[in-house]
Design an enzyme around this catalytic site. Structure first.
Site, PDB file in Angstrom:
ATOM      1  N   LEU A  85       0.631  -1.194   0.145  1.00 39.92           N
ATOM      2  CA  LEU A  85       0.021  -0.069   0.024  1.00 39.92           C
ATOM      3  C   LEU A  85       0.848   1.363   0.159  1.00 39.92           C
ATOM      4  CD1 LEU A  85      -2.894  -1.055   2.290  1.00 39.92           C
ATOM      5  CD2 LEU A  85      -2.916  -1.167  -0.168  1.00 39.92           C
ATOM      6  N   ILE A  88       6.014   3.456  -4.223  1.00 37.09           N
ATOM      7  CA  ILE A  88       7.333   3.269  -4.175  1.00 37.09           C
ATOM      8  C   ILE A  88       8.186   4.349  -4.667  1.00 37.09           C
ATOM      9  CG2 ILE A  88       8.812   1.763  -5.712  1.00 37.09           C
ATOM     10  CD1 ILE A  88       7.220   0.341  -3.658  1.00 37.09           C
ATOM     11  N   HIS A 104      -3.106  -4.790 -10.241  1.00 35.31           N
ATOM     12  CA  HIS A 104      -4.240  -3.966  -9.697  1.00 35.31           C
ATOM     13  C   HIS A 104      -5.641  -4.419  -9.860  1.00 35.31           C
ATOM     14  CE1 HIS A 104      -6.180  -0.107  -8.590  1.00 35.31           C
ATOM     15  NE2 HIS A 104      -6.952  -0.343  -9.497  1.00 35.31           N
TER      16      HIS A 104
HETATM   17  C1  GRF Z   1      -4.966  -7.754  -4.606  1.00 31.36           C
HETATM   18  O1  GRF Z   1      -6.451  -7.416  -4.915  1.00 31.36           O
HETATM   19  C2  GRF Z   1      -4.247  -6.869  -5.793  1.00 31.36           C
HETATM   20  O2  GRF Z   1      -4.860  -6.904  -6.814  1.00 31.36           O
HETATM   21  C3  GRF Z   1      -4.018  -5.638  -4.906  1.00 31.36           C
HETATM   22  O3  GRF Z   1      -3.991  -5.951  -3.653  1.00 31.36           O
HETATM   23  C4  GRF Z   1      -4.808  -7.248  -3.334  1.00 31.36           C
HETATM   24  C5  GRF Z   1      -3.836  -8.154  -2.662  1.00 31.36           C
HETATM   25  O4  GRF Z   1      -4.640  -9.297  -1.941  1.00 31.36           O
HETATM   26  N1  GRF Z   1      -2.973  -4.802  -5.305  1.00 31.36           N
HETATM   27  P1  GRF Z   1      -3.825 -10.371  -1.323  1.00 31.36           P
HETATM   28  O5  GRF Z   1      -3.208  -9.877  -0.067  1.00 31.36           O
HETATM   29  O6  GRF Z   1      -2.553 -11.054  -2.339  1.00 31.36           O
HETATM   30  O7  GRF Z   1      -4.817 -11.571  -0.891  1.00 31.36           O
END
Ligand code: GRF
Length: 189
Positions: A85, A88, A104
């Site tokens: 989150l 970068i 994404h």
């Molecule tokens: C996923 O939906 C991905 O697209 C987003 O964050 C989520 C991560 O899910 N960037 P997880 O932690 O891998 O279950």
């Protein structure tokens, strides 16, 4: 051997799929899991698969010499963001040109940018009455969700779907396509 670091802040279901996919792979290995959240479930997954992990604060991530030193200790070639989150920093993008990718949970450029993560994305897709959604795998630059697109896959959104159902369909595309796409990119670099 190409050595991958996975960055994740949460559950890590994608990280797990990627780690499993590359277990025993002749050319590609996940060697490090990086998280900014010491309670993230992804750290348990790293432990389960005997992969080293690194917990970093927002400030540490901005500290170029600290991070690059760690990464050189692990000889990292490629970075995969799987639900990470924090933004970068520029130095990392320049140090790993076209070697950082993100997934994404929507069809970029729709539903991207700051604040568009997790259920926020799927709720927005529902509110806009989209007929389809999907996943986007893209290179990372200094702006959220704006790097060059590598791969997209879509799934239908039926009018009766809840945001949770949308999330489920998207998650299954992620699990199906993320690891093979990483493999394809690493094979050509
Ligand atoms: C996923 O939906 C991905 O697209 C987003 O964050 C989520 C991560 O899910 N960037 P997880 O932690 O891998 O279950």
């Amino acid at each position: 051997m190409k050595r991958i670091a996975i960055f994740a802040s949460g559950t890590g279901s994608n990280a797990k799929k990627i780690i499993e996919y590359f277990e025993g792979h002749p050319d590609i290995q996940v060697v490090l899991v990086v998280s900014n959240n010491k309670k993230a479930k992804v750290l348990d997954i790293a432990k389960e698969f005997h992969i080293s992990s690194l917990i970093i604060s927002r400030l540490e991530l901005k500290n170029e010499s600290y991070i690059l030193e760690k990464f050189s200790l692990f000889s990292i070639d490629f970075i995969v963001l799987a639900g990470f989150l924090l933004l970068i920093p520029k130095y990392l993008v320049s140090h790993f040109p076209n070697r950082i990718i993100n997934i994404h949970p929507a069809l970029l450029p729709k539903f991207g940018g700051k604040g568009m993560y997790g259920m926020n994305v799927h709720k927005a897709v529902k509110e806009q009455a989209e007929k389809e959604t999907g996943i986007t795998i893209h290179f990372v630059n200094e702006k959220y969700d704006e790097g060059a697109i590598i791969f997209q896959a879509s799934c239908p959104v039926l009018p009766e779907y809840s945001p949770e159902q949308i999330a489920k369909s998207v998650r299954s595309l992620e699990h199906q396509y993320f690891a093979p796409t990483i493999e394809r990119i690493l094979k050509r670099t």
